[in-house]
Design a protein around this motif. Sequence first.
Motif, PDB file in Angstrom:
ATOM      1  N   GLY A 164       0.829  -1.202   0.000  1.00  0.00           N
ATOM      2  CA  GLY A 164       0.000   0.000   0.000  1.00  0.00           C
ATOM      3  C   GLY A 164       0.853   1.237   0.000  1.00  0.00           C
ATOM      4  O   GLY A 164       1.915   1.273   0.632  1.00  0.00           O
ATOM      5  N   LEU A 209      -3.144  -1.735  -1.745  1.00  0.00           N
ATOM      6  CA  LEU A 209      -3.947  -0.679  -1.123  1.00  0.00           C
ATOM      7  C   LEU A 209      -3.627   0.610  -1.862  1.00  0.00           C
ATOM      8  O   LEU A 209      -2.501   1.107  -1.807  1.00  0.00           O
ATOM      9  N   PHE A 235      -4.942   3.063   1.870  1.00  0.00           N
ATOM     10  CA  PHE A 235      -3.778   2.958   2.750  1.00  0.00           C
ATOM     11  C   PHE A 235      -4.110   3.497   4.150  1.00  0.00           C
ATOM     12  O   PHE A 235      -3.731   2.910   5.156  1.00  0.00           O
TER      13      PHE A 235
END
Lengths: 162, 209
Positions: free
Chosen positions: A89, A107, A112
């Motif tokens: 992420g 992500l 995130f």
Amino acid sequence: MIATFANPELVPLASELIKDAYVSENKLDEFKPENIQFISSRQYAFSTGLLGLFQRERIATNIMTGSFGAEALIIAEGAQIAGAFQVAGSDGTTQLPVIFAVCDYTLIGEEFFAAAAYLSDDPTPRGALRGQDLFKFGLIVFTIVGTIAMILGFNIVNYIKM
Amino acid sequence: MSLIRRDLPVWIAFLVGVIILADYVFTFPGLQVASTTLTNWAVIVTAFSFGIGALNIIQRQSKIIIRRDKYWIYSVVLIIILFGTLGIGLVGSINHPYYKILFDNVMAPLNVTMSSMLAFFLASAAFRVFRAKNFESILLLIAAVFVMLQNAPIGELIWPGLPVIGDFFVTGFAAGGNRGIQIGAAIASIGFGVRILIGQEKRWFGRTE
């Protein structure tokens, strides 16, 4: 669990956080302080350190989060070669194509920040996420309305200035 | 315990955050001094944190050497290099000839080596992602082919329309998607920052119970 960092100031903070996680699960005896590792603040030294770590420790999962540069591909490919399942992420967009190509799950951007809220039962972060979603929805509506208005010749900015 | 562990970090984060943010909005001289002082403190704390980082490395590698773990000899090399570089830097300076030799002949070539390895990793990643195993991969493959032909001179030779399509992928789909992600991330980071400032986000300093 091995946690690695490129910023040394995160080491004491992360050490406490991870220790707390072990305490919460009643597994403090499994916590090893030496697994909280500062590798290097230089991107290629950091990625080289991780490549060695992946092979030595034969990791099963690699979770990489934060702001990445060119080292993202080296780290993700290194973990892929080691046979690890990967979740990545980043709040930036430059390395998203790379981690999307290499990692199993990604992500993207705001996800995130939302990951912890999704995993948590705490209503506060979940409520904040709901608020952000509504704000974004308003922003999208505003963008669409503005685009249509500009196409039709109404300079919406003049009305807002009033 | 609760005061030191839970309340104090929240209040420190709140006060520091408010002072720094207020400095952007207001122009009180006192506020500016406080904001600059706090920013300088952050720089000093970050500089000292490298000491913590070095300590972390020394502790970890020393344990590996004492336990004679697998590859312990590499830990010995690391410790020697770490103290050697530190010693040269302290006795001389970063302009010392030996320091420069270490940087030019060890650090720089290693950096370039890792940088050049990116090409191989990129080829390996591209091969995996371009196998068109699902719908997203097919879309990615199509976009990549057009963008590659846009950038390669042969693309225009094959058909002058190919660079135009490639450009549309870059300036249309990619730029639009990119901005969408950036706006979303910006809103989320503002929300996250506000939650920390008002003390609603407490996970960053451990258990909340």
